[in-house]
Design an enzyme around this catalytic site. Structure first.
Site, mmCIF file in Angstrom:
data_model
loop_
_atom_site.group_PDB
_atom_site.id
_atom_site.type_symbol
_atom_site.label_atom_id
_atom_site.label_comp_id
_atom_site.label_asym_id
_atom_site.label_seq_id
_atom_site.Cartn_x
_atom_site.Cartn_y
_atom_site.Cartn_z
ATOM 1 N N HIS A 144 7.740 -1.886 -0.448
ATOM 2 C CA HIS A 144 7.305 -0.886 0.252
ATOM 3 C C HIS A 144 6.500 -1.563 1.677
ATOM 4 C CE1 HIS A 144 8.132 2.814 -2.070
ATOM 5 N NE2 HIS A 144 8.080 1.819 -2.987
ATOM 6 N N TYR A 164 1.572 9.881 -5.785
ATOM 7 C CA TYR A 164 2.816 9.163 -6.156
ATOM 8 C C TYR A 164 3.732 10.059 -7.127
ATOM 9 C CZ TYR A 164 6.052 5.669 -8.372
ATOM 10 O OH TYR A 164 7.033 4.771 -8.770
ATOM 11 N N ASP A 202 3.966 7.890 -1.550
ATOM 12 C CA ASP A 202 5.221 7.761 -1.734
ATOM 13 C C ASP A 202 5.978 8.965 -2.506
ATOM 14 O OD1 ASP A 202 7.792 7.096 -2.868
ATOM 15 O OD2 ASP A 202 7.016 5.177 -3.952
#
Length: 267
Positions: A256, A117, A156
């Site tokens: 998302h 992340y 992400d």
């Protein structure tokens, strides 16, 4: 596993408790991925204990943030790894729970799956500078790992690489996530470090159908004013074996959408 494809999913949960309350576990059970890399757990070990160690029969491996309700990543795998790597070895970012890697090594091959992340810089200039530090830190690690083993990073990344990767690119040229420096970093990762943006490899010209994140403001989702910031970044030897990719939008577990890619290889 025979000749079946290896199904790998990446998803920013925006909170595992929230996502599971919206039907995530049933969806994972129905999809039956071999592994799912998730970001933004927004949970600590005490929250996970007795509830989220497994997801639809997949075993979880975690990197928690020290701060409650913040960040955190996990990999849920059908296959038992030979080694688990938690963190990048940098205290600033390891405290934020941003990296977990599962290694599946045998005598003949070295292979890893990663959930990562990347920081968002949209909240303040201070966080943008932290994002730049993270990019500087992780680049040589990803480059070195690519020379040593085959891997896929599910993440992400909080960067839209090209103009087709977001709806309103002209209006975001000075905004975090589409800054020239961030886009240049992505280009360098793909061109010099040698990683492959697998979704883009399979769908080289797709624009609006490739978005994976939508703001909660306005009617971004209804109008498909989205960004493609969730990736599977792979070593060339694995990327070339990608057969199909899909972004699931029939249900919403977070802001998302899950990105699933199927590969013609086994662990």
């Amino acid at each position: 596993m025979g000749n079946s494809l290896f199904k790998l999913t990446s998803l920013n949960l925006n909170g595992i408790r929230s996502a599971t309350s919206k039907g995530l576990e049933d969806w994972v059970a129905a999809q039956a991925p071999d592994c799912i890399g998730v970001q933004e757990l927004k949970a600590q070990g005490t929250d996970v204990a007795g509830r989220f160690e497994q997801l639809a029969g997949l075993q979880g491996y975690f990197h928690y943030a020290e701060k409650k309700g913040y960040s955190g990543v996990a990999l849920y795998s059908r296959h038992e790894p030979s080694e688990v790597i938690v963190g990048l070895g940098e205290p600033e970012f390891d405290a934020e729970g941003r990296y977990v890697e599962l290694r599946f090594d045998t005598l003949s091959k070295k292979r890893s799956l990663v959930s990562c992340y990347f920081p968002s810089g949209s909240s303040s200039e201070e966080r943008q500078q932290a994002k730049f530090r993270f990019l500087e830190l992780i680049y040589p690690q990803l480059q070195r790992m690519n020379a040593e083993r085959d891997y896929v990073l599910c993440g992400d990344v909080n960067i839209a690489h090209r103009e087709i990767d977001l709806k309103n690119w002209k209006g975001n040229l000075k905004n975090s996530g589409f800054l020239p420096e961030e886009r240049a970093w992505m280009s360098k990762l793909l061109d010099e470090a040698g990683l492959v943006d697998v979704y883009r490899h399979l769908h080289p010209e797709e624009g609006e159908g490739s978005y994976t994140w939508w703001s909660n403001r306005g009617q971004a989702r209804a109008k498909n004013v989205g960004w493609r910031i969730d990736y599977q970044l792979a070593s060339p030897a694995l990327a070339v074996q990608a057969r199909r990719a899909s972004i699931y939008k029939e249900q919403w577990f977070s802001d998302h959408a899950p990105l699933t890619i199927e590969y013609d290889w086994t662990l």
